[in-house]
Design a protein around this motif. Structure first.
Motif, PDB file in Angstrom:
ATOM      1  N   ASN A 308       0.841  -1.192   0.000  1.00  0.00           N
ATOM      2  CA  ASN A 308       0.000   0.000   0.000  1.00  0.00           C
ATOM      3  C   ASN A 308       0.882   1.249   0.000  1.00  0.00           C
ATOM      4  OD1 ASN A 308      -2.085  -1.753   0.192  1.00  0.00           O
ATOM      5  ND2 ASN A 308      -2.410  -1.456   2.391  1.00  0.00           N
ATOM      6  N   PRO A 309       0.535   2.233  -0.845  1.00  0.00           N
ATOM      7  CA  PRO A 309       1.323   3.467  -0.812  1.00  0.00           C
ATOM      8  C   PRO A 309       1.152   4.175   0.522  1.00  0.00           C
ATOM      9  CG  PRO A 309      -0.647   3.725  -2.175  1.00  0.00           C
ATOM     10  CD  PRO A 309      -0.551   2.272  -1.831  1.00  0.00           C
ATOM     11  N   VAL A 311       0.747   7.099   3.193  1.00  0.00           N
ATOM     12  CA  VAL A 311       0.045   8.378   3.206  1.00  0.00           C
ATOM     13  C   VAL A 311       0.653   9.246   4.298  1.00  0.00           C
ATOM     14  CG1 VAL A 311      -2.096   7.389   2.346  1.00  0.00           C
ATOM     15  CG2 VAL A 311      -1.713   7.490   4.791  1.00  0.00           C
ATOM     16  N   GLN A 330      -7.575   7.559   5.065  1.00  0.00           N
ATOM     17  CA  GLN A 330      -6.395   6.762   4.711  1.00  0.00           C
ATOM     18  C   GLN A 330      -6.659   5.887   3.494  1.00  0.00           C
ATOM     19  OE1 GLN A 330      -5.606   4.764   8.416  1.00  0.00           O
ATOM     20  NE2 GLN A 330      -4.178   6.335   9.123  1.00  0.00           N
ATOM     21  N   GLU A 331      -7.814   5.227   3.459  1.00  0.00           N
ATOM     22  CA  GLU A 331      -8.112   4.342   2.348  1.00  0.00           C
ATOM     23  C   GLU A 331      -8.287   5.110   1.045  1.00  0.00           C
ATOM     24  OE1 GLU A 331      -7.813   1.218   2.345  1.00  0.00           O
ATOM     25  OE2 GLU A 331      -7.353   1.198   4.470  1.00  0.00           O
ATOM     26  N   ARG A 334      -4.801   6.138  -0.145  1.00  0.00           N
ATOM     27  CA  ARG A 334      -4.066   5.005  -0.722  1.00  0.00           C
ATOM     28  C   ARG A 334      -4.613   4.649  -2.103  1.00  0.00           C
ATOM     29  NH1 ARG A 334      -4.762   2.580   4.618  1.00  0.00           N
ATOM     30  NH2 ARG A 334      -2.870   2.889   5.867  1.00  0.00           N
ATOM     31  N   ASN A 337      -3.621   7.054  -4.883  1.00  0.00           N
ATOM     32  CA  ASN A 337      -2.184   7.293  -5.035  1.00  0.00           C
ATOM     33  C   ASN A 337      -1.787   8.632  -4.429  1.00  0.00           C
ATOM     34  OD1 ASN A 337       0.401   6.561  -5.757  1.00  0.00           O
ATOM     35  ND2 ASN A 337       0.248   7.415  -7.821  1.00  0.00           N
ATOM     36  N   ASN A 338      -2.384   8.925  -3.250  1.00  0.00           N
ATOM     37  CA  ASN A 338      -2.038  10.117  -2.478  1.00  0.00           C
ATOM     38  C   ASN A 338      -2.393  11.428  -3.165  1.00  0.00           C
ATOM     39  OD1 ASN A 338      -0.991   8.617  -0.315  1.00  0.00           O
ATOM     40  ND2 ASN A 338       0.961   8.395  -1.383  1.00  0.00           N
TER      41      ASN A 338
END
Length: 350
Positions: A308-309, A311, A330-331, A334, A337-338
């Protein structure tokens, strides 16, 4: 660019907003064109309230506008603020309008008395209509709707997705001599109710039984069907605005593709850990997948799932300030891609 960053969904999932657009407008036209002899019953006359004890004018004088220009501007603002009914539900939206309507009535009386004692300015009549709650909605609009840059005007003035709303509000503010009194009352009432400093939300709210009755009555009449496609681009818009609209549509398509890819990569991890609940986060995507035909047993994947990218806490904090939960923020970050703009638009629309 859309009127706000809510997408071109019209009045979908906003039956109360639609009823507030149609019913007061029809009654205003009747009072101004066909039945002008009954206008006196709907004048917001403070002198009659104080001296004549006509307290019923606090209700009748604060429901329907007696000026077509005020009706037009307030209708535009209500249409724009329909985002809050979609976001919080019709019950909470109705409670906010009711609480702001009651609080602004008391603030109207206090402000006019303060003007009389301080500046010897006697205000006997205020503009009629559902104006206090309309101005009160500027408080959550300012605090919870993010600003998205659209274009530059003359190279110096920034035009955002919220500029048109403020322009319409300014037009309504200057429509009559004492409209600023109603505007101040509405803003004060909106801040009191939105911040809940005095716990006004506990006793100034629409009861559950009234909300259920309203839902039974309003939804069959004023509900819109779910949109199947995005509305076409505005033909009268400038090239910069049309380009921004296309970018918004591409951003939404990119977000959906990223979500699908992210879901495939983390499906096995979700089944094992149970940390993600896509039914709660993205229910529309979940329902779409339920109607797809099964293509047979899936072959085991031997590719290593991507991580997961990460954050940043600053982006999470910005989304939490808009009213979203930490896990949702947060989800969304992610999955997008922020990109905080894509994440914000997606959270507002779902």
């Amino acid at each position: 660019m859309m009127f706000t960053s809510t997408g071109s969904w019209g009045l979908y999932k906003a039956p109360l907003s639609k009823s507030l657009l149609l019913l007061p407008t029809v009654l205003t036209v009747l009072l101004t064109v066909l039945l002008p002899q009954y206008q006196d019953l709907f004048i917001y006359n403070l002198q009659a309230i104080r001296q004549g004890k006509q307290f019923w004018r606090l209700v009748s004088g604060r429901l329907f506008c007696l000026d077509l220009k005020d009706t037009f501007c307030s209708s535009l603002l209500i249409y724009n603020f329909r985002i809050f009914e979609r976001r919080f539900g019709s019950h909470k939206f109705a409670s906010f309008l009711f609480g702001a309507w009651v609080l602004s009535a008391f603030v109207d009386l206090l402000l006019t008395e303060a003007l009389r004692f301080t500046f010897e300015l006697k205000v006997d009549v205020l503009p009629a209509g559902l104006l206090g709650p309309v101005f009160a909605l500027f408080v959550p609009f300012y605090r919870s709707i993010p600003r998205v840059h659209v274009t530059q005007l003359l190279g110096h003035f920034s035009i955002t997705n919220k500029s048109l709303t403020y322009i319409v509000g300014a037009q309504l503010l200057t429509s009559s001599a004492y409209m600023w009194v109603v505007a101040c009352s509405g803003l004060i009432a909106g801040m009191l109710y939105y911040s809940n400093k005095l716990a006004v939300q506990k006793f100034l709210r629409v009861p559950g039984w009234a909300a259920r009755c309203g839902s039974v009555i309003l939804e069959p009449i004023f509900s819109d069907s779910e949109p199947t496609a995005e509305a076409p681009l505005g033909m009268g818009a400038t090239l910069d605005i049309q380009r921004q609209q296309r970018m918004d549509m591409l951003d939404q398509q990119l977000l959906l593709s990223q979500l699908a890819h992210f879901r495939r990569n983390t499906q096995q991890q979700q089944a094992q850990t149970g940390l993600l609940n896509w039914n709660r986060f993205f229910p529309t995507l979940r329902h779409r997948g339920q109607n797809r035909p099964h293509e047979g047993p899936q072959q085991p994947s031997y590719t290593q799932p991507t991580e997961n990218p990460a954050v940043t806490e600053e982006q999470v904090a910005r989304l939490m300030e808009m009213g979203f939960s930490r896990m949702d923020a947060q989800e969304a970050l992610r999955a997008s891609n922020n990109d905080i703009n894509i994440a914000t638009n997606f959270l507002l629309q779902h």
